[in-house]
Design an enzyme around this catalytic site. Structure first.
Site, PDB file in Angstrom:
ATOM      1  N   HIS A  59       0.846  -1.193   0.000  1.00 40.63           N
ATOM      2  CA  HIS A  59       0.000   0.000   0.000  1.00 40.63           C
ATOM      3  C   HIS A  59       0.882   1.245   0.000  1.00 40.63           C
ATOM      4  O   HIS A  59       1.954   1.251   0.604  1.00 40.63           O
ATOM      5  CB  HIS A  59      -0.904   0.015   1.241  1.00 40.63           C
ATOM      6  CG  HIS A  59      -2.061   0.941   1.105  1.00 40.63           C
ATOM      7  ND1 HIS A  59      -1.963   2.291   1.346  1.00 40.63           N
ATOM      8  CD2 HIS A  59      -3.328   0.721   0.698  1.00 40.63           C
ATOM      9  CE1 HIS A  59      -3.134   2.856   1.123  1.00 40.63           C
ATOM     10  NE2 HIS A  59      -3.975   1.941   0.718  1.00 40.63           N
TER      11      HIS A  59
ATOM     12  N   ASP B 169      -8.078  -4.989  -0.310  1.00 36.38           N
ATOM     13  CA  ASP B 169      -8.561  -5.839  -1.416  1.00 36.38           C
ATOM     14  C   ASP B 169      -8.241  -7.310  -1.224  1.00 36.38           C
ATOM     15  O   ASP B 169      -8.717  -8.150  -1.991  1.00 36.38           O
ATOM     16  CB  ASP B 169      -7.935  -5.344  -2.730  1.00 36.38           C
ATOM     17  CG  ASP B 169      -8.439  -3.959  -3.081  1.00 36.38           C
ATOM     18  OD1 ASP B 169      -7.619  -3.045  -3.236  1.00 36.38           O
ATOM     19  OD2 ASP B 169      -9.678  -3.794  -3.138  1.00 36.38           O
TER      20      ASP B 169
HETATM   21  C1  SDX Z   1      -6.081   0.313  -3.069  1.00 37.55           C
HETATM   22  O1  SDX Z   1      -4.175   4.675  -2.047  1.00 37.55           O
HETATM   23  C2  SDX Z   1      -5.179   4.127  -1.495  1.00 37.55           C
HETATM   24  O2  SDX Z   1      -5.637   4.525  -0.452  1.00 37.55           O
HETATM   25  C3  SDX Z   1      -5.766   2.989  -2.264  1.00 37.55           C
HETATM   26  C4  SDX Z   1      -6.809   2.159  -1.538  1.00 37.55           C
HETATM   27  C5  SDX Z   1      -8.088   2.937  -1.290  1.00 37.55           C
HETATM   28  O3  SDX Z   1      -8.817   2.585  -0.350  1.00 37.55           O
HETATM   29  O4  SDX Z   1      -8.383   3.859  -2.100  1.00 37.55           O
HETATM   30  O5  SDX Z   1      -6.308   1.714  -0.295  1.00 37.55           O
HETATM   31  C6  SDX Z   1      -7.224   0.951  -2.360  1.00 37.55           C
HETATM   32  O6  SDX Z   1      -5.799   0.669  -4.171  1.00 37.55           O
HETATM   33  C7  SDX Z   1      -5.254  -0.716  -2.330  1.00 37.55           C
HETATM   34  C8  SDX Z   1      -4.054  -1.237  -3.182  1.00 37.55           C
HETATM   35  C9  SDX Z   1      -4.573  -2.304  -4.142  1.00 37.55           C
HETATM   36  N1  SDX Z   1      -3.502  -2.691  -5.079  1.00 37.55           N
HETATM   37  C10 SDX Z   1      -2.909  -3.903  -5.016  1.00 37.55           C
HETATM   38  O7  SDX Z   1      -3.126  -4.718  -4.121  1.00 37.55           O
HETATM   39  C11 SDX Z   1      -1.924  -4.164  -6.148  1.00 37.55           C
HETATM   40  C12 SDX Z   1      -0.634  -4.779  -5.582  1.00 37.55           C
HETATM   41  N2  SDX Z   1       0.072  -3.718  -4.802  1.00 37.55           N
HETATM   42  C13 SDX Z   1       1.035  -2.952  -5.493  1.00 37.55           C
HETATM   43  O8  SDX Z   1       1.002  -2.837  -6.860  1.00 37.55           O
HETATM   44  C14 SDX Z   1       1.591  -1.765  -4.707  1.00 37.55           C
HETATM   45  O9  SDX Z   1       1.838  -2.199  -3.437  1.00 37.55           O
HETATM   46  C15 SDX Z   1       0.776  -0.493  -4.661  1.00 37.55           C
HETATM   47  C16 SDX Z   1       0.436  -0.011  -6.018  1.00 37.55           C
HETATM   48  C17 SDX Z   1      -0.470  -0.697  -3.859  1.00 37.55           C
HETATM   49  C18 SDX Z   1       1.619   0.569  -3.941  1.00 37.55           C
HETATM   50  O10 SDX Z   1       2.717   0.786  -4.731  1.00 37.55           O
HETATM   51  P1  SDX Z   1       3.812   1.916  -4.357  1.00 37.55           P
HETATM   52  O11 SDX Z   1       3.458   2.621  -3.109  1.00 37.55           O
HETATM   53  O12 SDX Z   1       4.026   2.740  -5.584  1.00 37.55           O
HETATM   54  O13 SDX Z   1       5.034   1.078  -4.008  1.00 37.55           O
HETATM   55  P2  SDX Z   1       6.116   0.591  -5.039  1.00 37.55           P
HETATM   56  O14 SDX Z   1       5.446   0.097  -6.272  1.00 37.55           O
HETATM   57  O15 SDX Z   1       7.140   1.675  -5.169  1.00 37.55           O
HETATM   58  O16 SDX Z   1       6.748  -0.685  -4.287  1.00 37.55           O
HETATM   59  C19 SDX Z   1       7.812  -0.535  -3.333  1.00 37.55           C
HETATM   60  C20 SDX Z   1       8.552  -1.866  -3.411  1.00 37.55           C
HETATM   61  C21 SDX Z   1       8.998  -2.221  -4.829  1.00 37.55           C
HETATM   62  O17 SDX Z   1      10.122  -3.070  -4.727  1.00 37.55           O
HETATM   63  P3  SDX Z   1      11.637  -2.409  -4.883  1.00 37.55           P
HETATM   64  O18 SDX Z   1      11.630  -1.629  -6.197  1.00 37.55           O
HETATM   65  O19 SDX Z   1      11.805  -1.530  -3.670  1.00 37.55           O
HETATM   66  O20 SDX Z   1      12.571  -3.599  -4.901  1.00 37.55           O
HETATM   67  O21 SDX Z   1       7.689  -2.942  -2.991  1.00 37.55           O
HETATM   68  C22 SDX Z   1       7.493  -3.826  -4.102  1.00 37.55           C
HETATM   69  C23 SDX Z   1       7.873  -3.065  -5.357  1.00 37.55           C
HETATM   70  O22 SDX Z   1       8.280  -3.970  -6.374  1.00 37.55           O
HETATM   71  N3  SDX Z   1       6.067  -4.187  -4.096  1.00 37.55           N
HETATM   72  C24 SDX Z   1       5.591  -5.412  -4.330  1.00 37.55           C
HETATM   73  C25 SDX Z   1       4.207  -5.310  -4.164  1.00 37.55           C
HETATM   74  N4  SDX Z   1       3.865  -4.045  -3.849  1.00 37.55           N
HETATM   75  C26 SDX Z   1       5.032  -3.346  -3.807  1.00 37.55           C
HETATM   76  N5  SDX Z   1       6.215  -6.571  -4.659  1.00 37.55           N
HETATM   77  C27 SDX Z   1       5.418  -7.645  -4.825  1.00 37.55           C
HETATM   78  N6  SDX Z   1       4.069  -7.642  -4.689  1.00 37.55           N
HETATM   79  C28 SDX Z   1       3.426  -6.481  -4.361  1.00 37.55           C
HETATM   80  N7  SDX Z   1       2.116  -6.480  -4.207  1.00 37.55           N
END
Ligand code: SDX
Length: 428
Positions: A307, A364
């Site tokens: 998140h 989710d």
């Molecule tokens: C919602 O913002 C809100 O409030 C949203 C929400 C709401 O109520 O409105 O809460 C609802 O959208 C919840 C999120 C639902 N999405 C998912 O579950 C999709 C999977 N999650 C990710 O794609 C991700 O965690 C995000 C998009 C939610 C957040 O991404 P960020 O904050 O941009 O973080 P990032 O992509 O920069 O990740 C940081 C690190 C990275 O690794 P490094 O580059 O540091 O090595 O964490 C890793 C990412 O690769 N990472 C994951 C991951 N999420 C982040 N690795 C594997 N699986 C994941 N799910």
């Protein structure tokens, strides 16, 4: 003495005020930065940038705190109802008995949609994704209610548009499901409460009315409460920026529906179930999928994990996980996908990659399991999120209009070609 932040740019010192919120969040007010220094800030994804001050929802990602207008999500989930929470988000205070009855009555009066709208459904292919249908039909509501075009027209006109949206979106959503099934639509029954009415429009058929299970209706009302707002997330920011151009509220909400559709945002609840189904069909080896999620060469991500704000647990996920067990027990359902989800969660929470990146289950991760248990088709999961988030989007839009925010127009740092002259085609 008020706090300030000093920037030293090209040998010049610039001082900007620091603003402190009611929960002691700090922000540097750089609204005069470019005018004074010629500099802009750069922050792709706005990970460090506040777009606005807001009094609606407070999150503390480190402590796993979520509150709507100061009331904790835990208390509201336990003691309130979705329409009462919708009133709270939009009006800023919990309603008294009369205010709540008036609000409920205003919603009940507007659940029917113009019969002409049924023609839209006939034009969509039956495999149309219900989020695309919902976004289109919500936008088309402005054509049926032209007085809604002016967001500053009058408080009564804005209130009427708000009632129409909250009342009609479940009807439009349920009808998109009936269209996908090639079944006749079911009309609202206003003697039922909000969740019960939605369920009967989704699942009643001409030969048999849907039998409402109070456990199911309560679980749905709880899920709507938990999704009702989440401050400046992707879709709420979209609603605000579209509304900041003075586009009407229907258009702004339709834009929010489009932003929510993405699998990184609200579309994650559909993606979680599809992921869990894949893991189950692939033998249930959660370690294999954890390894894929950690492999930078593999685009696979653990859907429902991570998140932008919560770097600890998502309080909504905790509440939904408990509701999962309660609803499945009450319905006597033993869903192997829930077992996979729990195995996956346990393995991820013990895995250094996820621990180091503070990746926890988000709202989710478990919600889809309850939707499945209720009988909601997977493609409708994000529509359920949209129904729940609607009052939050409305509250964010209303705050933006009432505080007279300027049109949203971010700056950029240009990295393209420098000035050059046109070259005739024959000389290229
Ligand atoms: C919602 O913002 C809100 O409030 C949203 C929400 C709401 O109520 O409105 O809460 C609802 O959208 C919840 C999120 C639902 N999405 C998912 O579950 C999709 C999977 N999650 C990710 O794609 C991700 O965690 C995000 C998009 C939610 C957040 O991404 P960020 O904050 O941009 O973080 P990032 O992509 O920069 O990740 C940081 C690190 C990275 O690794 P490094 O580059 O540091 O090595 O964490 C890793 C990412 O690769 N990472 C994951 C991951 N999420 C982040 N690795 C594997 N699986 C994941 N799910």
């Amino acid at each position: 003495m008020s706090e300030t932040a000093k920037f030293i740019l090209d040998g010049e010192t610039y001082e900007f005020p620091v603003t402190t919120g009611s929960e002691n969040e700090k922000g540097i007010d750089i609204s005069k930065l470019r005018g004074q220094s010629g500099y802009v800030t750069l922050d792709p994804g706005y990970k460090n940038t506040g777009a606005t001050e807001s009094a609606i929802t407070f999150l503390d990602g480190e402590k796993g705190i979520l509150s709507y207008r100061g009331y904790s999500i835990e208390e509201l989930a336990e003691k309130s109802t979705f329409l009462e929470v919708a009133y709270l988000l939009i009006e800023g205070e919990l309603p008294n008995k009369e205010q709540l009855e008036d609000f409920n009555e205003n919603i009940r009066k507007h659940t029917l949609v113009a019969e002409d709208m049924r023609k839209f459904y006939q034009a969509f292919p039956h495999h149309a994704h219900p989020m695309g249908v919902l976004g289109s039909l919500v936008n088309s509501l402005s054509s049926f209610y032209p007085e809604s075009q002016d967001p500053n027209r009058s408080e009564d006109a804005v209130d009427l548009t708000i009632y129409r949206l909250i009342a009609k979106v479940p009807t439009l959503a349920a009808w998109s499901h009936k269209n996908a099934q090639r079944h006749p639509v079911v009309y609202p029954k206003n003697e039922l409460n909000y969740s019960e009415n939605f369920l009967q429009m989704m699942f009643s058929v001409p030969s048999e009315d849907y039998k409402i299970d109070p456990v199911v209706a309560k679980a749905l009302d709880l899920l709507f409460i938990l999704h009702a707002d989440h401050e400046q997330n992707c879709s709420a920011s979209t609603v605000r920026i579209v509304g900041s151009s003075q586009a009407n509220l229907y258009a702004s909400i339709s834009a929010g529906i489009s932003a929510l559709w993405g699998p990184l945002h609200g579309g994650a609840n559909q993606a979680v179930i599809e992921m869990l189904e894949n893991i189950k069909n692939d033998g249930g080896d959660v370690t294999k999928y954890l390894d894929k999620a950690k492999d930078k060469n593999d685009p696979f991500r653990l859907m429902g994990f991570g998140h932008r704000v919560y770097k600890n647990f998502d309080p909504r996920a905790r509440i939904i996980k408990k509701a999962c067990d309660d609803v499945l027990d009450a319905l006597g359902i033993d869903d192997p996908v829930l077992d996979i989800a729990k195995k996956l969660e346990k393995a991820a929470l013990e895995d250094q990659y996820f621990v180091d990146r503070k990746l926890y289950p988000n709202v989710d991760f478990y919600s889809g399991i309850i939707y499945r248990a209720i009988g909601i088709p997977t493609e409708m999961f994000t529509v359920m999120f949209a129904i729940g988030r609607l009052p939050g989007w409305i509250a964010q839009w209303k705050e933006m209009i009432e505080t007279k925010q300027p049109i949203g127009r971010p700056r950029q740092i240009y990295t393209g070609a420098n000035a050059r002259n046109y070259v005739e085609l024959s000389k290229r």
